[in-house]
Enzyme design. Structure first.
Site, mmCIF file in Angstrom:
data_model
loop_
_atom_site.group_PDB
_atom_site.id
_atom_site.type_symbol
_atom_site.label_atom_id
_atom_site.label_comp_id
_atom_site.label_asym_id
_atom_site.label_seq_id
_atom_site.Cartn_x
_atom_site.Cartn_y
_atom_site.Cartn_z
ATOM 1 N N ASP A 15 0.878 -1.166 0.000
ATOM 2 C CA ASP A 15 0.000 0.000 0.000
ATOM 3 C C ASP A 15 0.924 1.227 0.000
ATOM 4 O O ASP A 15 2.118 1.105 0.322
ATOM 5 C CB ASP A 15 -0.874 -0.038 1.262
ATOM 6 C CG ASP A 15 -1.668 1.230 1.447
ATOM 7 O OD1 ASP A 15 -2.320 1.663 0.485
ATOM 8 O OD2 ASP A 15 -1.634 1.804 2.560
ATOM 9 N N ASP A 17 -0.090 5.072 0.932
ATOM 10 C CA ASP A 17 -0.302 6.064 1.993
ATOM 11 C C ASP A 17 -0.255 5.400 3.369
ATOM 12 O O ASP A 17 -1.096 4.538 3.672
ATOM 13 C CB ASP A 17 -1.670 6.738 1.802
ATOM 14 C CG ASP A 17 -1.757 7.509 0.486
ATOM 15 O OD1 ASP A 17 -0.793 8.199 0.143
ATOM 16 O OD2 ASP A 17 -2.799 7.414 -0.191
ATOM 17 N N SER A 122 -5.262 5.446 -4.095
ATOM 18 C CA SER A 122 -5.088 6.859 -4.437
ATOM 19 C C SER A 122 -4.931 7.091 -5.936
ATOM 20 O O SER A 122 -4.171 6.399 -6.614
ATOM 21 C CB SER A 122 -3.861 7.414 -3.715
ATOM 22 O OG SER A 122 -3.610 8.725 -4.155
#
Ligand code: BG6
Ligand code: MG
Length: 227
Positions: A15, A17, A122
């Site tokens: 991942d 963030d 995102s």
């Protein structure tokens, strides 16, 4: 010589963030500033439920918490202004902002021919990894522009595994969000949580950060889960 048919980890999906960089904090700051327009004081505990969730779904959640019924136009305006603020905060990022242990782990994985992917909700993922100097690091990038469903839906991780040409069961996910851990488990992947046990208790392993995370630790965990 006997064939090595032992199942093992062939790909690791990161991942972005909150795992590679502390941009989860920037998302929080930007949403908090915008939530004020609805007279809502966005708390850190609220933010846990926004981690891993798309921008569109996040603004809807905040409106619900604030008890407001905005028009589609207003929702879009808030989301757009949040993004401008978020990008301003991200524009200051440099390779020094990569979180501890991440580069070492990626280098070790690559040296052992384990594929590395980015699996992020995102739409700004490519901008952020460019700022961090990681734009040529990943074998595969799946971001918010590639998926329809937000985590905890496993779409982002399943797509990343497919693009790496690896079975989901041979993948490990590294996540900081409860929604991301749930997505990894739904995808039948090994799930490693970076953060607090209270939030990430569903993960197969929880560590405060990636400082002591190595390939051998991931492989050991994988064999434990299989037996
Ligand atoms: C996730 C973050 O990685 O991306 C969420 O954890 C964020 O907080 C989501 O809402 C979407 O990000 P963006 O950059 O497309 O608004
Ligand atoms: Mg995250």
């Amino acid at each position: 010589m006997p064939l090595d048919i032992k199942p093992n980890i062939k790909g690791v999906i990161f991942d972005l963030d909150g795992v590679i960089v502390d941009s989860a904090q920037f998302h929080y700051e930007a949403w908090k500033a915008l939530a004020c327009e609805w007279n809502y004081d966005l708390k850190r505990s609220d933010n846990e439920a926004l981690k891993g969730v798309s921008r569109k779904d996040s603004v809807l959640k905040i409106a619900t918490w604030a008890g407001v019924y905005p028009t589609t136009q207003e929702l879009e305006s808030i989301a757009a202004r949040k993004n401008t603020l978020y990008l301003e905060l991200c524009s200051k990022l440099t390779p020094h902002d990569i979180l501890p242990g991440i580069e070492n782990l990626i280098n070790e994985l690559k040296a052992n021919t384990i594929k590395v992917a980015l699996g992020s909700a995102s739409k700004n993922a490519r901008f952020v990894i460019e700022k961090l100097g990681l734009d040529t690091t990943f074998d595969v990038i799946v971001d918010g522009n590639d998926v329809i469903h937000s985590k905890p839906n496993p779409e982002v991780f399943i797509k990343a595994a497919k693009r790496m040409n690896i079975h989901a069961q041979n993948c490990c996910v590294i996540e900081d969000a409860p929604a991301g851990i749930q997505a990894a488990l739904k995808a039948q992947m090994l799930a490693i949580g970076l953060g607090k046990t209270a939030e990430l208790f569903q993960a197969h392993l929880i560590l405060p950060n990636a400082s002591h995370l190595t390939l051998s630790k991931i492989e050991q965990l994988y064999q434990q889960i299989l037996t």
